[in-house]
Write a protein that holds these residues in place. Sequence first.
Motif, PDB file in Angstrom:
ATOM      1  N   ASP A 139      28.747  39.711  35.812  1.00 47.67           N
ATOM      2  CA  ASP A 139      28.367  38.793  34.709  1.00 47.67           C
ATOM      3  C   ASP A 139      29.628  38.702  33.677  1.00 47.67           C
ATOM      4  O   ASP A 139      29.623  38.049  32.748  1.00 47.67           O
ATOM      5  CB  ASP A 139      27.166  39.129  33.849  1.00 47.67           C
ATOM      6  N   GLY A 140      30.629  39.576  33.968  1.00 48.25           N
ATOM      7  CA  GLY A 140      31.990  39.569  33.254  1.00 48.25           C
ATOM      8  C   GLY A 140      31.838  40.320  31.997  1.00 48.25           C
ATOM      9  O   GLY A 140      32.767  40.575  31.494  1.00 48.25           O
ATOM     10  N   SER A 169      43.959  43.013  42.866  1.00 49.46           N
ATOM     11  CA  SER A 169      42.906  42.175  43.031  1.00 49.46           C
ATOM     12  C   SER A 169      41.542  42.951  42.699  1.00 49.46           C
ATOM     13  O   SER A 169      41.489  44.138  43.616  1.00 49.46           O
ATOM     14  CB  SER A 169      42.904  41.584  44.651  1.00 49.46           C
ATOM     15  N   PHE A 170      40.887  42.724  42.000  1.00 54.79           N
ATOM     16  CA  PHE A 170      39.613  43.434  41.339  1.00 54.79           C
ATOM     17  C   PHE A 170      38.361  42.646  41.470  1.00 54.79           C
ATOM     18  O   PHE A 170      38.562  41.501  41.566  1.00 54.79           O
ATOM     19  CB  PHE A 170      39.927  44.059  40.053  1.00 54.79           C
ATOM     20  N   LEU A 171      37.356  43.391  41.943  1.00 52.19           N
ATOM     21  CA  LEU A 171      35.977  42.906  41.663  1.00 52.19           C
ATOM     22  C   LEU A 171      35.689  41.987  40.716  1.00 52.19           C
ATOM     23  O   LEU A 171      36.016  42.203  39.469  1.00 52.19           O
ATOM     24  CB  LEU A 171      34.971  43.694  41.883  1.00 52.19           C
ATOM     25  N   HIS A 172      35.172  40.709  40.938  1.00 58.47           N
ATOM     26  CA  HIS A 172      34.660  39.796  39.823  1.00 58.47           C
ATOM     27  C   HIS A 172      35.859  39.162  38.866  1.00 58.47           C
ATOM     28  O   HIS A 172      35.437  38.697  37.907  1.00 58.47           O
ATOM     29  CB  HIS A 172      33.712  40.454  39.069  1.00 58.47           C
ATOM     30  N   ARG A 207      34.058  35.616  45.896  1.00 60.85           N
ATOM     31  CA  ARG A 207      34.221  36.508  47.247  1.00 60.85           C
ATOM     32  C   ARG A 207      35.680  37.209  47.171  1.00 60.85           C
ATOM     33  O   ARG A 207      36.502  36.524  47.391  1.00 60.85           O
ATOM     34  CB  ARG A 207      34.027  35.644  48.340  1.00 60.85           C
ATOM     35  N   GLU A 208      35.620  38.556  47.073  1.00 58.55           N
ATOM     36  CA  GLU A 208      36.675  39.437  46.973  1.00 58.55           C
ATOM     37  C   GLU A 208      37.533  39.237  47.922  1.00 58.55           C
ATOM     38  O   GLU A 208      38.743  39.327  47.920  1.00 58.55           O
ATOM     39  CB  GLU A 208      36.406  40.870  46.636  1.00 58.55           C
TER      40      GLU A 208
END
Length: 687
Positions: A139-140, A169-172, A207-208
Amino acid sequence: MSEKGNAAADWKVGVDIGGTFIDFCALETHSGRMASLKVLTTPDDPGAELMTGLSLLAEREGLDPIAVSRFVHGTTVGMNTVIQRKGASLALFTNAGFEDVIELARLRMPETYSLFCSRPDQLVSRDRVFGIPARMRSDGSEAAPPDLASVADAVAAARAKGVAGIVVSFLHAWRDDGHERRVKAEVARLAPDLFVFTSAEVWPVIREYERTTTAILNGYVHPRISGYLTALEERLAARGVPATPLLTKSNGGVMNAAEGKRSCVKMLLSGAASGVIGAAWLARQAGEDRILTLDIGGTSADFALIVDGQPQFGTGEMIGEFPLHIPSVAVSSIGIGGGSIASVDEQAILRVGPESAGSTPGPACYGRGGERATVTDAMVVCGWLGHSAMAYGQLQMDPAQARAAVGRLAARTGRSVEATAQAILDVAISELFVEVEKMASRAGVDLRDFALMPFGGGGPMLGALLARELGLRRMLAPRRPGVVSALGGLVADLRGDFIRTLFRPLSPAVLPDLREAVAQMAEEGRAWLAEQGHRGPVDLLLHADMRYAGQSYEIETSLDADWLARGDLDAIAGRFHATHARLYDFFDEKGHIEIVNLRLSALGAGPSLAFPQAEEIDGEALAERSIAVHVDGALAQVGLYRRADLVPGQRFAGPAVVAQEDTTLAIPPGTQVRVDRHLNLQLTFPE
């Protein structure tokens, strides 16, 4: 009359570099005169052939570099860097515990039913992937900030591996890229000599895996593309070209070279995309609205569909062995080209490609040292090629060398030289057939409703033979098929793509967020066009990636901004249902719909160009002479026609060969040919 030295001249130049040739399409807008040219590439010094071509255009056509007001350039440097694995050494910084993100991918094998299938080695090896303790919730909201001490340790370890750049590159990060930005800033402080890209700045999509691989591709090709573009700008400036160089993009648009150095990933499919754009423009000029394009160069063949006069777009196109998840002209490719090498494997089975002879040494018939049989050599042995110089007089065909190369294969297969050459062509056509049928199935179209448009140096050579196998009724061969990709750069629009991932149900509650996202992207799009130097009208195209709740993947759905303005959810849902039904012959009127991504394209129209048309006369075209060609396994006498001698309205029938400066058209028996007022050849095949 030469325009050299004429200050009133206005030249617009499109250039496309392939694996074997660099193509030029130059239009003097005041007179409407178009000049075209092909020059062999120089793999050891990419870009040098560009200067050679400009010199030849100046010598032959009177092109004055000072009079060039538009210069558009497409190149395969980025794609070839990935395919040949000659890119930058990279490290990947990602969340601790998710270091295997690119190794796991989507847990799918490239070829589901192959017992011998294996995944490709990743562009970033596992020992160069470093986990950073940090976590952003979906949700940030922040669960744990990045551990900057771990960043310092990872930078030191990456340096020890000798990397040139780092991808973060990180999640979300599609929801909030704050963690990526903080880590990038820390890397820049600790190692200012390393370049750094974050996944969100490259393409902030959900989508990571897809987001990570796209960012890696951008970093992998960055040094080569940036260096290439810098050299390009310097070379053009040295020649006195005042126009700011523009680059063709994977999405069929163009951008300036400054952005190309940063957003390298956006031009990985530039050559293939500009070919489709050029074909779509030619199709509209000829009044055709459903076209199957066939672009064959020296190394590969590209296919695309044009529906209602417009190219089709998608995401997930393959760059070598890796998916590219940014909007691109939907193109399918296979390693079959004019220079594709034929071989016999250990089981004595004849195979064609994907290895190519390229421009050095090239097919044996080029007389440049090539000794292995290629598709072009097979065409020469069968008699379809070899009756005139190729590539605007730069290549003289050597049939003896072609026969010798094919003969070495014939000795292993136990067939005659001619039968072996025909077998090479049959294998190449069958490979093309399979790929086209797969593409048509994915798109849900009946190819019998389409006309084939072949282009590139090898497209007309094999196009009619393929069309016959596919059961197509018609084919449209443009006047200068060898330079259609270069033409595509001339007529392309400025096009910038922007995205917001929402991942929300389609309901009244989502309308404010949809409207806000559209407003933000529209502002970004107008600002981007202004940065590109565009001062004219702006067109905004709106699409959404939508799905039924529970589905794994989305489909692209075109939307009308007015629907959002007035809150017409029924119209949005209706468009999605209709799109789903067209693709899958099914829709669920009561199904719950989700909007995953909202996408906007900002377009600034390219130059308005038009080629002269001529009145048609009704008459029979006369062949220059009769030549012997092996057609379908038998020797036949066929007419040889010169493309430059054909005039609108003339007709003739196959079997026939049409020779011209940039390619050769092979026309099978029973085919009716008519020259239209645009100097296209309209081919009609027997039922």
